[in-house]
Design an enzyme around this catalytic site. Structure first.
Site, PDB file in Angstrom:
ATOM      1  N   THR A 121       0.861  -1.187   0.000  1.00 32.05           N
ATOM      2  CA  THR A 121       0.000   0.000   0.000  1.00 32.05           C
ATOM      3  C   THR A 121       0.894   1.232   0.000  1.00 32.05           C
ATOM      4  OG1 THR A 121      -1.625  -1.237   1.259  1.00 32.05           O
ATOM      5  CG2 THR A 121      -1.847   1.170   1.258  1.00 32.05           C
ATOM      6  N   GLU A 148      -3.538  -4.922  -2.625  1.00 26.92           N
ATOM      7  CA  GLU A 148      -4.013  -6.127  -1.941  1.00 26.92           C
ATOM      8  C   GLU A 148      -5.067  -5.739  -0.903  1.00 26.92           C
ATOM      9  OE1 GLU A 148      -3.289  -9.505  -2.317  1.00 26.92           O
ATOM     10  OE2 GLU A 148      -4.973  -9.480  -0.930  1.00 26.92           O
ATOM     11  N   LEU A 150      -6.481  -8.221   1.261  1.00 22.94           N
ATOM     12  CA  LEU A 150      -6.706  -9.338   2.190  1.00 22.94           C
ATOM     13  C   LEU A 150      -6.906  -8.834   3.622  1.00 22.94           C
ATOM     14  CD1 LEU A 150      -4.111 -10.019   4.224  1.00 22.94           C
ATOM     15  CD2 LEU A 150      -3.091 -10.750   2.101  1.00 22.94           C
ATOM     16  N   LYS A 211      -6.991   1.481  -3.068  1.00 23.88           N
ATOM     17  CA  LYS A 211      -6.604   0.830  -1.810  1.00 23.88           C
ATOM     18  C   LYS A 211      -6.767   1.784  -0.619  1.00 23.88           C
ATOM     19  CE  LYS A 211      -5.003  -1.809   1.286  1.00 23.88           C
ATOM     20  NZ  LYS A 211      -5.817  -2.909   1.815  1.00 23.88           N
ATOM     21  N   CYS A 267      -2.429  -1.727   9.205  1.00 27.22           N
ATOM     22  CA  CYS A 267      -2.928  -1.079   7.977  1.00 27.22           C
ATOM     23  C   CYS A 267      -3.753   0.171   8.234  1.00 27.22           C
ATOM     24  CB  CYS A 267      -3.717  -2.087   7.143  1.00 27.22           C
ATOM     25  SG  CYS A 267      -2.653  -3.360   6.430  1.00 27.22           S
TER      26      CYS A 267
END
Ligand code: NAD
Length: 440
Positions: A121, A148, A150, A211, A267
């Site tokens: 990211t 991504e 996930l 993202k 994140c």
């Protein structure tokens, strides 16, 4: 296909094992020799449900290898960059030094025609910058960005069956090079494409923004309901009933509307800060000023739980025994990065409380960061003699606790349900003083 995955952490190790599971030949490269040795032996270096099984079988099949040497990636047609992009020390911006170092290290090993695919990211504009470097130093290779999505705890399923694929390609979907890159990625993800997974082919900037805007939206949803929980508390309303009621509106949806001690992990917090910082660099700081507020609401939730704990103990936590149930940022993970549960435990310890922490998987990681806390792997041991229990991470074993059995262990039956996952009536009926977040 021959693939390499550069960076084998929570994202990269799962991606490597999942790609090998799909039949590709994969080499995972990481600078952490211990992690590489564990992975090469078929052992998952962190807790992720389903990962040990696919890792073991892929390593045994010979399709998956791990190495600390970038040169071992040279045979790959597609190289995925999955290194970390943590928050920079002292600022809100992302630290791109790992991405830059990995990219730099990979360039001399790129075969003509190979494709480098960013998964980390990154702040919008990073892919264009790296593509410029590639054009100078390895013009026969090219770059795409494939963010991504996930979720830790579901990482294997999310990688094998993603809910969408986003490709940011050179020149965008209308460009011949971009279309060729998309075709290569379609080959990598053939199984998901054949299963009908939606796929969005776009330019670099849009893919990067997809993202971070997805994470900004999710963080906003959580902070929104947490703000409502504060108002609910002031008015005697019940935020869980409120969430159920507004969640029935399909435009709103019930998911990510659980009030509690807030979000954390490797994140959401750093991604919304980096996004706001990037907007400021772009001269559009005002557009994302609300993310600062979402961050502040989120951090306030931790303080609210600490204050509630002190209140539940009659005004002082000093020398009082507090059991903290859960230390990871979410259940089914051992990840304690920016964990609200760990933060609450540390704050209470700082107030002089006698804190004991238990968690099914996170103790080792938490102990490494905060050795001053006491830990036990036994929930019963944590509860024994506690004057206050704080449910901080909603592991299923904590949700399933029997209030009568638990009350036989504690010194005082008083609980703060930091995730609003317990049935207040049942706990009160068993003699507990129950406090939720934004619940009467
Ligand atoms: P992580 O810290 O678990 O893993 C990063 C790995 O990169 C580490 O193993 C580290 O040793 C390795 N590394 C660092 N520099 C390297 C180099 N020069 N060469 C090779 N390896 C190197 O981080 P993570 O959670 O896997 O996140 C990786 C990226 O994926 C971040 O940008 C993150 O925001 C993004 N992401 C993570 C998740 C998640 O749930 N963890 C989900 C989506 C996206």
């Amino acid at each position: 296909m021959q693939l390499s995955i550069i960076g084998c952490g929570y994202l990269g190790a799962v991606h490597a094992a999942a790609m090998a599971e799909l039949g590709h030949t994969v080499v995972g490269v990481d600078v952490d020799a211990h992690k590489v040795a564990e992975l090469a032996a078929g052992r998952a270096p962190f807790f992720e449900p389903g990962l040990p099984e696919i890792l073991r079988s892929a390593v045994a099949s010979g399709r998956l290898r791990f190495s600390t040497a970038m040169a071992d990636a040279s045979a790959a047609e597609v190289h995925f960059l999955a290194v970390g992009t943590p928050q920079q020390a002292g600022t809100d911006a992302a630290d791109l030094s790992y991405v830059d170092a990995a990219f730099d290290g990979l360039i001399p090993h790129l075969a003509p025609g190979s494709l480098v695919v960013g998964k980390s990211t990154v702040p919008v504009g990073t892919a264009a910058r790296l593509a410029g470097l590639l054009a100078e130093r390895a013009p026969e290779a090219s770059l795409a960005w494939n963010p991504e999505f996930l979720r830790e705890g579901f990482a294997v399923k999310d990688t094998l069956q993603p809910d969408r694929l986003v490709y940011g390609v050179a020149g965008g979907a209308g460009d011949a090079v971009g279309r060729a890159q998309a075709a290569t990625l379609d080959q990598v993800y053939r199984a998901a494409i054949e299963a009908g997974t939606p796929r969005i082919v776009t330019d670099y900037a849009t893919a990067e923004l997809v993202k971070v805007s997805a994470n900004a939206f999710l963080a906003t949803k959580i902070s929104f309901i947490n703000a409502m929980s504060d108002i609910a508390e002031a008015t005697g309303a019940d935020v869980t009933a409120l969430a159920d009621a507004i969640g029935h509106d399909a435009r709103i949806g019930r998911r990510f509307l659980n009030a509690g001690i807030g979000f954390g992990g490797g994140c959401l917090p750093k991604d919304i800060r980096a996004f706001a910082a990037r907007a400021e660099e772009l001269g559009r700081g005002e557009a994302l000023a609300f993310l600062r507020e979402m961050d502040a609401i989120n951090l306030r939730q931790r303080q609210r739980v600490v204050d509630a704990a002190v209140g539940a103990l009659g005004g002082s936590a000093f020398n009082r025994r507090i059991a903290i149930l859960g230390v990871t940022f979410k259940p089914d993970s051992d990840d304690v990065r920016d964990s609200p549960a760990l933060d609450v435990a540390v704050q209470l310890k700082g107030l002089g409380a006698d804190v004991i922490v238990t968690d099914p998987e996170g103790i080792e990681n938490a102990r490494r960061r905060h050795p001053q806390l006491a830990y036990t792997s036994s929930t019963a041991e944590a509860l024994r003699g506690a004057e206050l229990v704080v449910l901080a991470t909603e592991w299923s074993e904590f949700r399933a606790l029997d209030p009568a059995e638990a009350s036989a262990l504690v010194a005082r039956p008083s609980i703060i349900d930091g995730r609003n996952v317990l049935d207040p009536a049942r706990w009160r009926a068993a003699g507990w003083t129950y406090r939720g977040i934004g619940r009467p």
